[in-house]
Design a protein around this motif. Structure first.
Motif, PDB file in Angstrom:
ATOM      1  N   TYR A 201      -7.035  -2.190   7.079  1.00 27.64           N
ATOM      2  CA  TYR A 201      -6.567  -2.854   8.306  1.00 27.64           C
ATOM      3  C   TYR A 201      -7.636  -3.827   8.813  1.00 27.64           C
ATOM      4  O   TYR A 201      -7.326  -4.971   9.163  1.00 27.64           O
TER       5      TYR A 201
ATOM      6  N   PHE B 138       1.848  -1.290   4.831  1.00 29.14           N
ATOM      7  CA  PHE B 138       1.534   0.127   4.690  1.00 29.14           C
ATOM      8  C   PHE B 138       2.839   0.906   4.575  1.00 29.14           C
ATOM      9  O   PHE B 138       3.435   1.299   5.571  1.00 29.14           O
TER      10      PHE B 138
ATOM     11  N   ALA C 219       2.089   4.899   5.763  1.00 30.42           N
ATOM     12  CA  ALA C 219       1.253   4.626   6.932  1.00 30.42           C
ATOM     13  C   ALA C 219       0.701   5.890   7.580  1.00 30.42           C
ATOM     14  O   ALA C 219      -0.096   5.824   8.491  1.00 30.42           O
TER      15      ALA C 219
ATOM     16  N   MET D 182      -7.203   3.275   4.934  1.00 35.25           N
ATOM     17  CA  MET D 182      -6.269   2.522   5.779  1.00 35.25           C
ATOM     18  C   MET D 182      -6.995   1.811   6.916  1.00 35.25           C
ATOM     19  O   MET D 182      -6.677   0.657   7.231  1.00 35.25           O
TER      20      MET D 182
ATOM     21  N   SER E 159      -1.162  -6.834   9.230  1.00 31.40           N
ATOM     22  CA  SER E 159      -0.751  -5.540   8.699  1.00 31.40           C
ATOM     23  C   SER E 159       0.646  -5.211   9.193  1.00 31.40           C
ATOM     24  O   SER E 159       0.963  -5.418  10.361  1.00 31.40           O
TER      25      SER E 159
ATOM     26  N   TYR F 176       0.810  -1.213   0.000  1.00 29.41           N
ATOM     27  CA  TYR F 176       0.000   0.000   0.000  1.00 29.41           C
ATOM     28  C   TYR F 176       0.847   1.268   0.000  1.00 29.41           C
ATOM     29  O   TYR F 176       1.678   1.482   0.879  1.00 29.41           O
TER      30      TYR F 176
ATOM     31  N   LEU G 181       3.424  -2.088   9.257  1.00 34.81           N
ATOM     32  CA  LEU G 181       3.640  -0.655   9.077  1.00 34.81           C
ATOM     33  C   LEU G 181       5.132  -0.389   9.061  1.00 34.81           C
ATOM     34  O   LEU G 181       5.888  -1.023   9.803  1.00 34.81           O
TER      35      LEU G 181
END
Length: 191
Positions: free
Chosen positions: A131, A103, A106, A127, A137, A71, A139
């Motif tokens: 999630y 992410f 993030a 987001m 997930s 992402y 980050l």
């Protein structure tokens, strides 16, 4: 063992750090006996409707496999409003895929104009939904920096990747050279 799939959005030009990251991750995982395939959802070239049809066909055999969605807000949108990432996650959910998300962006983009506030609200919404819909997930910033995360962060992990990782590798090499009594040269650039 089933291959992992790293799923990317639109590429960046002239260089694509996210694709490079996935390439090096695939190399490292391959050496550890876990192959990873890198695929890019072609929404920027074909449009969202055709890209979702492509993903539907591609994901036919993915039931039970892990797909790691990479992402970034601009990877899934031309203007930083990444609702496309949610469409991708819905297709994966229908196909019975185990979805994880990295992410890389993030923290939502900042700004004071009304466009910036709309973009930030959309990114935060996406987001939070991503999630909630994912099984895991990751980050690239410490979890406390992501204010959009829920209080219970049981699915989230902080793993420094990409540029953060290269600094750790360089520091390790520098420390080894220093312990051997060899001189080192640091090279950096500012753009």
């Amino acid at each position: 063992m089933n291959n992992l799939i790293a799923l990317l959005g639109r590429g960046d030009a002239p260089t694509d750090a996210l694709e490079d990251y996935c390439y090096w991750l695939a190399q490292a995982l391959g050496r550890a006996g876990q192959p990873m395939e890198i695929l890019r959802v072609p929404w920027a070239e074909r449009g969202w409707f055709r890209a979702m049809a492509w993903l539907w066909r591609e994901s036919r055999q993915w039931r039970g496999r892990w797909v790691v969605l990479q992402y970034t807000a601009l990877g899934w949108s031309r203007r930083g409003i990444p609702f496309g990432a949610l469409w991708v996650l819905r297709v994966l959910w229908v196909r019975g895929v185990h979805a994880a998300i990295v992410f890389h962006d993030a923290i939502p983009y900042k700004g004071t104009r009304w466009k910036d506030r709309v973009r930030k609200a959309a990114q935060t919404f996406v987001m939070r939904r991503a999630y909630a819909w994912s099984e895991r997930s990751i980050l690239t910033v410490p979890l406390e920096m992501a204010a959009w995360l829920p209080a219970s962060q049981r699915k989230a992990a902080f793993i420094p990747v990409s540029a953060n990782l290269s600094g750790a590798v360089a520091a390790t090499k520098r420390d080894r050279l220093r312990s051997e009594g060899r001189k080192t040269v640091a090279v950096f650039g500012v753009t």
